[in-house]
Write a protein that holds these residues in place. Structure first.
Motif, PDB file in Angstrom:
ATOM      1  N   GLY A   1      32.340  30.062  38.172  1.00 25.28           N
ATOM      2  CA  GLY A   1      33.162  29.994  39.374  1.00 25.28           C
ATOM      3  C   GLY A   1      34.386  30.882  39.287  1.00 25.28           C
ATOM      4  N   VAL A   2      34.180  32.133  38.964  1.00 25.24           N
ATOM      5  CA  VAL A   2      35.278  33.081  38.796  1.00 25.24           C
ATOM      6  C   VAL A   2      34.955  34.360  39.562  1.00 25.24           C
ATOM      7  N   PHE A   3      35.950  34.903  40.260  1.00 25.32           N
ATOM      8  CA  PHE A   3      35.816  36.247  40.804  1.00 25.32           C
ATOM      9  C   PHE A   3      37.105  37.004  40.521  1.00 25.32           C
ATOM     10  N   ALA A   4      37.030  38.322  40.531  1.00 29.94           N
ATOM     11  CA  ALA A   4      38.192  39.125  40.144  1.00 29.94           C
ATOM     12  C   ALA A   4      38.207  40.444  40.892  1.00 29.94           C
ATOM     13  N   PHE A   5      39.424  40.957  41.101  1.00 31.18           N
ATOM     14  CA  PHE A   5      39.619  42.214  41.811  1.00 31.18           C
ATOM     15  C   PHE A   5      40.273  43.258  40.916  1.00 31.18           C
ATOM     16  N   LYS A   6      39.789  44.479  41.036  1.00 33.21           N
ATOM     17  CA  LYS A   6      40.539  45.661  40.634  1.00 33.21           C
ATOM     18  C   LYS A   6      40.763  46.448  41.922  1.00 33.21           C
ATOM     19  N   LEU A   7      42.019  46.667  42.281  1.00 27.93           N
ATOM     20  CA  LEU A   7      42.348  47.416  43.483  1.00 27.93           C
ATOM     21  C   LEU A   7      42.913  48.773  43.078  1.00 27.93           C
ATOM     22  N   ASP A   8      42.259  49.833  43.530  1.00 24.72           N
ATOM     23  CA  ASP A   8      42.670  51.168  43.126  1.00 24.72           C
ATOM     24  C   ASP A   8      42.238  52.158  44.191  1.00 24.72           C
ATOM     25  N   GLU A   9      43.092  53.140  44.471  1.00 27.82           N
ATOM     26  CA  GLU A   9      42.760  54.142  45.483  1.00 27.82           C
ATOM     27  C   GLU A   9      41.522  54.939  45.104  1.00 27.82           C
ATOM     28  N   SER A  10      41.271  55.082  43.803  1.00 24.44           N
ATOM     29  CA  SER A  10      40.156  55.916  43.355  1.00 24.44           C
ATOM     30  C   SER A  10      38.894  55.108  43.049  1.00 24.44           C
ATOM     31  N   GLY A  11      38.932  53.795  43.290  1.00 27.17           N
ATOM     32  CA  GLY A  11      37.743  52.995  43.031  1.00 27.17           C
ATOM     33  C   GLY A  11      38.071  51.542  42.781  1.00 27.17           C
TER      34      GLY A  11
ATOM     35  N   THR B   1      48.517  43.483  52.555  1.00 24.03           N
ATOM     36  CA  THR B   1      48.760  44.796  51.955  1.00 24.03           C
ATOM     37  C   THR B   1      50.019  44.821  51.103  1.00 24.03           C
ATOM     38  N   LEU B   2      51.086  44.173  51.573  1.00 16.37           N
ATOM     39  CA  LEU B   2      52.396  44.273  50.942  1.00 16.37           C
ATOM     40  C   LEU B   2      52.743  43.002  50.184  1.00 16.37           C
TER      41      LEU B   2
ATOM     42  N   ILE C   1      54.141  36.022  49.390  1.00 17.55           N
ATOM     43  CA  ILE C   1      52.754  36.482  49.285  1.00 17.55           C
ATOM     44  C   ILE C   1      52.724  37.701  48.367  1.00 17.55           C
ATOM     45  N   LEU C   2      51.973  37.576  47.299  1.00 14.32           N
ATOM     46  CA  LEU C   2      51.769  38.700  46.381  1.00 14.32           C
ATOM     47  C   LEU C   2      50.484  39.397  46.802  1.00 14.32           C
ATOM     48  N   GLY C   3      50.642  40.407  47.652  1.00 20.09           N
ATOM     49  CA  GLY C   3      49.499  41.116  48.197  1.00 20.09           C
ATOM     50  C   GLY C   3      49.073  42.300  47.346  1.00 20.09           C
ATOM     51  N   ASP C   4      48.393  43.250  47.991  1.00 19.85           N
ATOM     52  CA  ASP C   4      47.795  44.372  47.260  1.00 19.85           C
ATOM     53  C   ASP C   4      48.811  45.198  46.482  1.00 19.85           C
ATOM     54  N   ALA C   5      50.035  45.331  47.022  1.00 18.80           N
ATOM     55  CA  ALA C   5      51.049  46.138  46.330  1.00 18.80           C
ATOM     56  C   ALA C   5      51.328  45.601  44.934  1.00 18.80           C
ATOM     57  N   PHE C   6      51.239  44.278  44.764  1.00 18.15           N
ATOM     58  CA  PHE C   6      51.380  43.687  43.435  1.00 18.15           C
ATOM     59  C   PHE C   6      50.042  43.698  42.695  1.00 18.15           C
ATOM     60  N   MET C   7      48.988  43.274  43.366  1.00 15.58           N
ATOM     61  CA  MET C   7      47.686  43.113  42.709  1.00 15.58           C
ATOM     62  C   MET C   7      47.139  44.415  42.138  1.00 15.58           C
ATOM     63  N   ARG C   8      47.482  45.548  42.739  1.00 21.50           N
ATOM     64  CA  ARG C   8      46.929  46.820  42.267  1.00 21.50           C
ATOM     65  C   ARG C   8      47.395  47.161  40.851  1.00 21.50           C
ATOM     66  N   ASN C   9      48.397  46.454  40.376  1.00 15.71           N
ATOM     67  CA  ASN C   9      48.888  46.680  39.016  1.00 15.71           C
ATOM     68  C   ASN C   9      48.069  45.937  37.963  1.00 15.71           C
TER      69      ASN C   9
END
Length: 206
Positions: A29-39, A94-95, A180-188
């Motif tokens: 029961g786990v999912f995870a994100f890598k957010l990156d402009e290049s992939g 996003t922010l 809200i810790l959105g993509d701007a934080f998560m992308r790190n």
């Protein structure tokens, strides 16, 4: 795609991932994100060890609905500007969204920053694109989790502008309840959502 908890479903229907877990369609029961402009990548049913290094920092979900946790502080240049606060970790935002007072205190530490509510939009701030951004970090689970200078900078106000828009924005209605810790934080970070243990984790990206 519904990735939160059933309690916030308008029709009290199980979200997509919860349905996969209960139906035995995932190995965990786990999912995870890598957010990156290049992939970017969404991993379902576990973690992709090729995307992160070290041991993830975990924080317990404080209220099931959204993925709501507490952060211990927001620091700029090593100094705390916001104390312990509830926050939702949300890839659909996003922010980084925060309280009016907290965001104002944050930008007081950013050289040349200005309230841009009348030019960019309510709650937004700008700063010179050439400014040296002090270290910015959220303390979560007792660990300092930095945001890169590029993730604090949302980009120029307009083409050719020497002012850039900050990715941390105030919202008087939402921010008074939680950040809200959105993509701007998560992308790190490689961001981990763990249904099984009701926790959110952050690991260093490779």
């Amino acid at each position: 795609m519904g990735m939160g908890f059933q309690s916030i479903s308008e029709y009290n229907a199980p979200p997509v991932f919860q349905t996969l877990v209960s139906g035995g369609q995932t190995s965990s029961g786990v999912f995870a994100f890598k957010l990156d402009e290049s992939g970017s990548e969404l991993t379902l049913g576990g973690l992709n060890s090729a995307l992160y290094s070290g041991t993830p920092v975990y924080s317990k979900v404080t209220q099931q609905g959204y993925w709501q946790i507490n952060f211990d502080s927001l620091k700029v240049g090593g100094s705390s500007v916001v104390g312990t606060t509830s926050a939702i970790v949300d890839s659909g935002t996003t922010l980084v969204i925060g309280s009016t007072a907290g965001v104002k205190a944050f930008y007081k530490k950013i050289p040349g920053s200005k309230d841009a509510s009348s030019t960019v939009g309510a709650g937004f701030y700008t700063f010179p694109c050439s400014a040296t951004i002090p270290s910015v970090s959220f303390t979560i689970g007792g660990k300092n989790l930095p945001m890169s200078a590029s993730s604090v900078n949302f980009g120029p106000v307009s083409e050719g502008s020497s002012d850039c828009v900050g990715s941390i924005v105030a919202d008087s209605s939402i921010g008074s309840q939680f950040w809200i810790l959105g993509d701007a934080f998560m992308r790190n970070y490689y961001t981990i959502f763990d249904y099984d243990n009701s926790q959110v984790g952050f690991a260093s990206l490779k």
